[in-house]
Design an enzyme around this catalytic site. Sequence first.
Site, PDB file in Angstrom:
ATOM      1  N   ARG A   1      13.031   5.445 -60.765  1.00 30.16           N
ATOM      2  CA  ARG A   1      13.298   6.480 -59.755  1.00 30.16           C
ATOM      3  C   ARG A   1      12.253   6.353 -58.651  1.00 30.16           C
ATOM      4  O   ARG A   1      11.248   7.052 -58.653  1.00 30.16           O
ATOM      5  CB  ARG A   1      13.288   7.851 -60.430  1.00 30.16           C
ATOM      6  CG  ARG A   1      14.534   8.066 -61.279  1.00 30.16           C
ATOM      7  CD  ARG A   1      14.384   9.180 -62.272  1.00 30.16           C
ATOM      8  NE  ARG A   1      13.436   8.830 -63.320  1.00 30.16           N
ATOM      9  CZ  ARG A   1      13.119   9.609 -64.342  1.00 30.16           C
ATOM     10  NH1 ARG A   1      13.688  10.795 -64.463  1.00 30.16           N
ATOM     11  NH2 ARG A   1      12.246   9.219 -65.242  1.00 30.16           N
TER      12      ARG A   1
ATOM     13  N   ASP B   1      10.101   6.543 -55.294  1.00 29.79           N
ATOM     14  CA  ASP B   1       9.751   7.653 -54.393  1.00 29.79           C
ATOM     15  C   ASP B   1      10.346   7.476 -53.005  1.00 29.79           C
ATOM     16  O   ASP B   1      10.732   6.378 -52.620  1.00 29.79           O
ATOM     17  CB  ASP B   1       8.233   7.686 -54.159  1.00 29.79           C
ATOM     18  CG  ASP B   1       7.430   7.883 -55.415  1.00 29.79           C
ATOM     19  OD1 ASP B   1       7.925   8.555 -56.325  1.00 29.79           O
ATOM     20  OD2 ASP B   1       6.291   7.356 -55.464  1.00 29.79           O
TER      21      ASP B   1
ATOM     22  N   ARG C   1       1.223   3.199 -57.183  1.00 30.14           N
ATOM     23  CA  ARG C   1       0.529   3.533 -55.937  1.00 30.14           C
ATOM     24  C   ARG C   1      -0.907   3.990 -56.203  1.00 30.14           C
ATOM     25  O   ARG C   1      -1.823   3.689 -55.427  1.00 30.14           O
ATOM     26  CB  ARG C   1       1.312   4.599 -55.162  1.00 30.14           C
ATOM     27  CG  ARG C   1       2.659   4.048 -54.665  1.00 30.14           C
ATOM     28  CD  ARG C   1       3.588   5.131 -54.164  1.00 30.14           C
ATOM     29  NE  ARG C   1       2.971   5.946 -53.143  1.00 30.14           N
ATOM     30  CZ  ARG C   1       3.461   7.099 -52.709  1.00 30.14           C
ATOM     31  NH1 ARG C   1       4.615   7.556 -53.204  1.00 30.14           N
ATOM     32  NH2 ARG C   1       2.846   7.773 -51.779  1.00 30.14           N
TER      33      ARG C   1
END
Lengths: 274, 274
Positions: free
Chosen positions: A79, A81, A226
């Site tokens: 999923r 971002d 990230r």
Amino acid sequence: MERNFRLIVAYDGTRYFGWEHQKTEKNTIQGKLESVLARMLLSGGRDQIPDPLDPEKCISPSDLPEKFLPEVTVTGAGRTDAGVHARAQTANVHLDTPLSEEEIRAYLNRYLPEDIGVSEVKQVSDRFHARFSATGKTYRYTFYTGPQKPVFERRYVTVLDRTPDLTRMREAAALLTGTHDFKSFCGNPKMKKSTIRTVDSIEILRNGPYLRLNFHGDGFLQHMVRILSGTLLEAGYGKRAPEDMTAVLAARSRSAAGFTAPAQGLCLMKVDYQ
Amino acid sequence: MERNFRLIVAYDGTRYFGWEHQKTEKNTIQGKLESVLARMLLSGGRDQIPDPLDPEKCISPSDLPEKFLPEVTVTGAGRTDAGVHARAQTANVHLDTPLSEEEIRAYLNRYLPEDIGVSEVKQVSDRFHARFSATGKTYRYTFYTGPQKPVFERRYVTVLDRTPDLTRMREAAALLTGTHDFKSFCGNPKMKKSTIRTVDSIEILRNGPYLRLNFHGDGFLQHMVRILSGTLLEAGYGKRAPEDMTAVLAARSRSAAGFTAPAQGLCLMKVDYQ
């Protein structure tokens, strides 16, 4: 009869609110795929269909009001971002359609916006689930360190104003590789499930002005790639000692790790299945 | 005292109405460069300056109303059309500024939008004129023939649904190479000046799904590279015989040549000077 199809999807995530369908936000990759597939089911793959409000007229399936569309649920492996890209996201969808794999692929590419492309549609076992069946994922984070503005690749890189020390980054990456509790690298503070993941490898490669971080693992927590990228960058800039990574993992607290690198530099490269 | 500076500029032309400043349209590459340079002159390169409407306040040069800006004229070597890109457009501008070449470059890159970048600023002879001093130009046209949607490069290629015959394209290109009257390949029907140009070479190269046409010549008429690309494609598709190119040139009429290939596939690669 419903068949289960696996889709391989590439997208430029710049314009989207991420992969996952949101209650109040339809501008997601999943939402775009579901909308086009619902129109395909209703039209049987044709480009003109009778207008449900005026059967004397013909309209394009794109002009069908939402309320006439059948429900379609596309499940993605990762999923991603808002703003994150994918070269080979994998998804699956159960469809009752007589169309062939190639007809479905052609229909999707014709009606999806130009920043979403479907490279493969393949009928798979009913038990195949894009997320639960996935055994591994490869993500790539790209920093740009050149003297010029990356005019043509600006959407796919994060620009750095100086070059970090790769040796320090690799030392830090070595300590983060393996099976660990990655709670310090999880962007969701309310995460209830296990935060233990296995990161098999973190490659740090320089190619001209591009600094690429390739992550392979069995799965990644929200924002994990990230935050790993941001923390490794801080190690490369000398803001953190590479050997501190062990303590960062042990802290099991988001505040122990570094900053969350911007979404635009991240790309889901590949999803593995057995 | 005014000095003459040569700028090398890269841009993604997607959002712009071409290079050249228009009377009613300021959203051009030239217009963006002139606006940032005028603000640089007025601010002396600083990021904050007194507000001319209220000297007690400080504002960013970006917020200065147009009417306060000094006149600045940037001259480009090639006046690229709306949607056409450049990797190394060359321009010159006369500026009365104490700032160094590198300070000017840094200022431009900081204040220009992210789809315009300046890779070099160099003080040159007062006689240097980006257009009149240019001795040659390289343009590249890129077609994409792959089975997948070019999601990440969609703005920089023109998608073809089938692959043209490269041998036929090369035969046609050979007849177009050389010094000719290219009136048939000129998009401006009111062109009063000479339409004779020398095209030194047309390379037609296949690299995976990319079909690249590299044009080098002493100069190109309006739309000339796009009309040459469209005509060569028609030869590659068998719609025209390669040997007809001689007659197309001789006709000296736009209607004798092929279609104008879309702007997005075109990029100005380099400008030569003695």
